[in-house]
Design a protein around this motif. Structure first.
Motif, PDB file in Angstrom:
ATOM      1  N   THR A   1      23.212  69.936  39.875  1.00 42.49           N
ATOM      2  CA  THR A   1      22.037  70.110  40.735  1.00 42.49           C
ATOM      3  C   THR A   1      20.797  70.452  39.930  1.00 42.49           C
ATOM      4  N   GLU A   2      20.858  71.492  39.124  1.00 45.64           N
ATOM      5  CA  GLU A   2      19.670  71.986  38.442  1.00 45.64           C
ATOM      6  C   GLU A   2      19.132  70.981  37.415  1.00 45.64           C
ATOM      7  N   ASP A   3      20.012  70.362  36.645  1.00 46.54           N
ATOM      8  CA  ASP A   3      19.541  69.406  35.644  1.00 46.54           C
ATOM      9  C   ASP A   3      18.903  68.179  36.287  1.00 46.54           C
ATOM     10  N   THR A   4      19.480  67.708  37.373  1.00 46.18           N
ATOM     11  CA  THR A   4      18.991  66.465  37.976  1.00 46.18           C
ATOM     12  C   THR A   4      17.705  66.656  38.770  1.00 46.18           C
ATOM     13  N   ARG A   5      17.227  67.877  38.905  1.00 47.59           N
ATOM     14  CA  ARG A   5      15.889  68.081  39.466  1.00 47.59           C
ATOM     15  C   ARG A   5      14.814  67.622  38.484  1.00 47.59           C
ATOM     16  N   HIS A   6      15.205  67.443  37.244  1.00 49.73           N
ATOM     17  CA  HIS A   6      14.241  67.111  36.197  1.00 49.73           C
ATOM     18  C   HIS A   6      14.480  65.727  35.604  1.00 49.73           C
ATOM     19  N   GLY A   7      15.413  64.973  36.185  1.00 48.63           N
ATOM     20  CA  GLY A   7      15.734  63.654  35.663  1.00 48.63           C
ATOM     21  C   GLY A   7      17.228  63.410  35.748  1.00 48.63           C
ATOM     22  N   PRO A   8      17.676  62.261  35.264  1.00 51.25           N
ATOM     23  CA  PRO A   8      19.107  61.952  35.339  1.00 51.25           C
ATOM     24  C   PRO A   8      19.941  62.878  34.471  1.00 51.25           C
ATOM     25  N   LEU A   9      21.178  63.089  34.895  1.00 55.45           N
ATOM     26  CA  LEU A   9      22.114  63.897  34.119  1.00 55.45           C
ATOM     27  C   LEU A   9      22.408  63.203  32.788  1.00 55.45           C
ATOM     28  N   MET A  10      22.505  63.981  31.741  1.00 56.07           N
ATOM     29  CA  MET A  10      22.850  63.407  30.441  1.00 56.07           C
ATOM     30  C   MET A  10      24.202  62.702  30.506  1.00 56.07           C
ATOM     31  N   THR A  11      24.313  61.586  29.828  1.00 59.08           N
ATOM     32  CA  THR A  11      25.542  60.813  29.818  1.00 59.08           C
ATOM     33  C   THR A  11      26.491  61.341  28.749  1.00 59.08           C
ATOM     34  N   PRO A  12      27.780  60.985  28.840  1.00 60.03           N
ATOM     35  CA  PRO A  12      28.698  61.375  27.769  1.00 60.03           C
ATOM     36  C   PRO A  12      28.232  60.924  26.392  1.00 60.03           C
ATOM     37  N   ALA A  13      27.673  59.716  26.291  1.00 62.74           N
ATOM     38  CA  ALA A  13      27.193  59.233  24.999  1.00 62.74           C
ATOM     39  C   ALA A  13      26.063  60.116  24.460  1.00 62.74           C
ATOM     40  N   GLN A  14      25.156  60.538  25.345  1.00 68.33           N
ATOM     41  CA  GLN A  14      24.062  61.411  24.917  1.00 68.33           C
ATOM     42  C   GLN A  14      24.576  62.781  24.488  1.00 68.33           C
ATOM     43  N   VAL A  15      25.548  63.299  25.201  1.00 71.18           N
ATOM     44  CA  VAL A  15      26.108  64.603  24.844  1.00 71.18           C
ATOM     45  C   VAL A  15      26.841  64.526  23.506  1.00 71.18           C
ATOM     46  N   LEU A  16      27.631  63.480  23.322  1.00 71.15           N
ATOM     47  CA  LEU A  16      28.392  63.353  22.086  1.00 71.15           C
ATOM     48  C   LEU A  16      27.506  63.075  20.875  1.00 71.15           C
ATOM     49  N   ALA A  17      26.260  62.658  21.119  1.00 77.97           N
ATOM     50  CA  ALA A  17      25.325  62.418  20.023  1.00 77.97           C
ATOM     51  C   ALA A  17      24.717  63.711  19.486  1.00 77.97           C
ATOM     52  N   LEU A  18      24.915  64.827  20.187  1.00 76.44           N
ATOM     53  CA  LEU A  18      24.396  66.106  19.725  1.00 76.44           C
ATOM     54  C   LEU A  18      25.069  66.519  18.415  1.00 76.44           C
ATOM     55  N   LYS A  19      24.317  67.219  17.587  1.00 77.18           N
ATOM     56  CA  LYS A  19      24.841  67.766  16.345  1.00 77.18           C
ATOM     57  C   LYS A  19      24.676  69.278  16.360  1.00 77.18           C
ATOM     58  N   PRO A  20      25.755  70.052  16.169  1.00 79.53           N
ATOM     59  CA  PRO A  20      27.136  69.612  15.975  1.00 79.53           C
ATOM     60  C   PRO A  20      27.734  69.016  17.251  1.00 79.53           C
ATOM     61  N   ARG A  21      28.839  68.330  17.117  1.00 82.63           N
ATOM     62  CA  ARG A  21      29.499  67.737  18.285  1.00 82.63           C
ATOM     63  C   ARG A  21      29.953  68.822  19.245  1.00 82.63           C
ATOM     64  N   PRO A  22      29.602  68.719  20.523  1.00 82.89           N
ATOM     65  CA  PRO A  22      30.138  69.674  21.495  1.00 82.89           C
ATOM     66  C   PRO A  22      31.634  69.413  21.711  1.00 82.89           C
ATOM     67  N   GLU A  23      32.448  70.352  21.330  1.00 83.59           N
ATOM     68  CA  GLU A  23      33.894  70.181  21.446  1.00 83.59           C
ATOM     69  C   GLU A  23      34.406  70.620  22.805  1.00 83.59           C
ATOM     70  N   LEU A  24      33.544  71.253  23.583  1.00 85.57           N
ATOM     71  CA  LEU A  24      33.792  71.571  24.991  1.00 85.57           C
ATOM     72  C   LEU A  24      32.562  71.170  25.768  1.00 85.57           C
ATOM     73  N   VAL A  25      32.740  70.376  26.816  1.00 85.33           N
ATOM     74  CA  VAL A  25      31.643  69.993  27.710  1.00 85.33           C
ATOM     75  C   VAL A  25      32.019  70.466  29.103  1.00 85.33           C
ATOM     76  N   ILE A  26      31.104  71.248  29.723  1.00 88.31           N
ATOM     77  CA  ILE A  26      31.374  71.868  31.018  1.00 88.31           C
ATOM     78  C   ILE A  26      30.417  71.308  32.059  1.00 88.31           C
ATOM     79  N   TYR A  27      30.951  71.001  33.226  1.00 83.88           N
ATOM     80  CA  TYR A  27      30.153  70.541  34.359  1.00 83.88           C
ATOM     81  C   TYR A  27      30.188  71.594  35.465  1.00 83.88           C
ATOM     82  N   GLU A  28      28.974  71.991  35.911  1.00 81.24           N
ATOM     83  CA  GLU A  28      28.869  72.927  37.050  1.00 81.24           C
ATOM     84  C   GLU A  28      28.020  72.295  38.142  1.00 81.24           C
TER      85      GLU A  28
END
Length: 306
Positions: free
Chosen positions: A279-306
């Motif tokens: 809810t909160e993230d999508t008030r500002h645009g589309p939710l980040m995709t898995p590809a965008q999240v995995l492109a972060l450095k360092p790699r997020p080894e846990l991804v949480i959805y609320e």
């Protein structure tokens, strides 16, 4: 500093946001009754095999509280939600084995004193057992999340020892809602220290070694730098996989700024996690995709959805 902060742990279909300037008060948790069920049979090791979390596994989590959709997907229809989570986790594989995680808010901060004056409510054992049963059915980890209010964190952790002795149950701590003896959750930001986090990790390590358990996940959530001080006091502990979940809210660019700020000096023994808000993230645009999240450095080894 960005003004938007994390979503307050509220229930009964309510959602309260807060800001650095005027944090909002918390709402009371659901009324629960106490019981002492026997948990379902435990797996031999981790739910999807082995005894070591990384680098084999990629963790992907849903968070929630029974009857409270504002706090994430795990409010009801657990089997259906588990199936969706399992499918989502495969989008994050990227060379690893997906291991879905159900993060259950077990101690929830509240804006009223309660009978003991500690500004927190506790989920009863019957509800924990319900979530553990579903997690085991779908071969997932269960994390017990604590938002302690005025209560001391380590006693709240130790109260859950019967569950934390299970091989597929880990712990999450949200220090944004850990306030001082005269403070009210939601009216101020709570905080913790590296030494306090270290004491939790040491306790969990003792359980792992005493009970011959596989590695246990310990997640601490962080929204801004001031929520955790002296992080370098958090040391590695045998059998405990410590993960910092970066909980920045907002547009993609804002989340990246928070990510960079909170991971640049990440201790070597702490793994990186990343949180997305439907809810909160999508008030500002589309939710980040898995590809965008995995492109972060360092790699997020846990991804949480609320």
């Amino acid at each position: 500093m960005r003004k938007v902060c994390g979503v307050l742990a509220v229930v009964l279909l309510g959602l309260v946001a807060c800001s650095d300037d005027k944090p909002a008060p918390a709402a009371p948790p659901p009324t629960t009754t106490q019981s002492s069920p026997t948990p379902p049979p435990a797996p031999d090791g981790l739910p999807r095999g082995g005894r070591v979390i990384f680098p084999k596994y990629q963790l992907v989590a849903y968070v929630g509280l029974p009857g409270s959709p504002a706090l994430g997907p795990l409010d009801k229809d657990l089997d259906a939600k588990a199936a969706k989570l399992d499918k989502l986790s495969r989008a994050y594989a990227a060379g690893r084995t997906p291991l879905p995680v159900m993060e259950l808010i077990t101690v929830v901060a509240r804006g009223s004193r309660g009978k003991d004056g500690l500004y927190r409510g506790r989920l009863d054992d019957a509800k924990i057992e319900q979530y553990l049963t579903v997690a085991r059915k779908h071969k997932m980890l269960l994390l017990l999340d604590i938002q302690p209010g005025r209560a001391k964190i380590l006693p709240e952790v130790k109260r859950l020892e019967r569950w934390l002795k299970e091989p597929d149950v880990g712990l999450a701590f949200d220090p944004e809602w850990a306030v001082g003896p005269t403070q009210v959750p939601g009216r101020v930001f709570g905080h913790t220290t590296g030494a306090e986090l270290d004491s939790i990790a040491a306790y969990l390590s003792g359980l792992v070694q005493a009970n011959g358990l596989p590695e246990k996940v310990f997640v601490f959530h962080q929204l801004s730098p001031r929520i955790v001080t002296d992080e370098k006091a958090l040391k590695p502990h045998p059998g405990v996989v410590t993960i910092k979940s970066v909980d920045g809210i907002g547009a993609h660019t804002d989340k990246l700024k928070t990510w960079t700020k909170l991971t640049t000096a990440l201790p070597p023994s702490v793994h990186a996690g990343f949180k997305l808000f439907y809810t909160e993230d999508t008030r500002h645009g589309p939710l980040m995709t898995p590809a965008q999240v995995l492109a972060l450095k360092p790699r997020p080894e846990l991804v949480i959805y609320e």
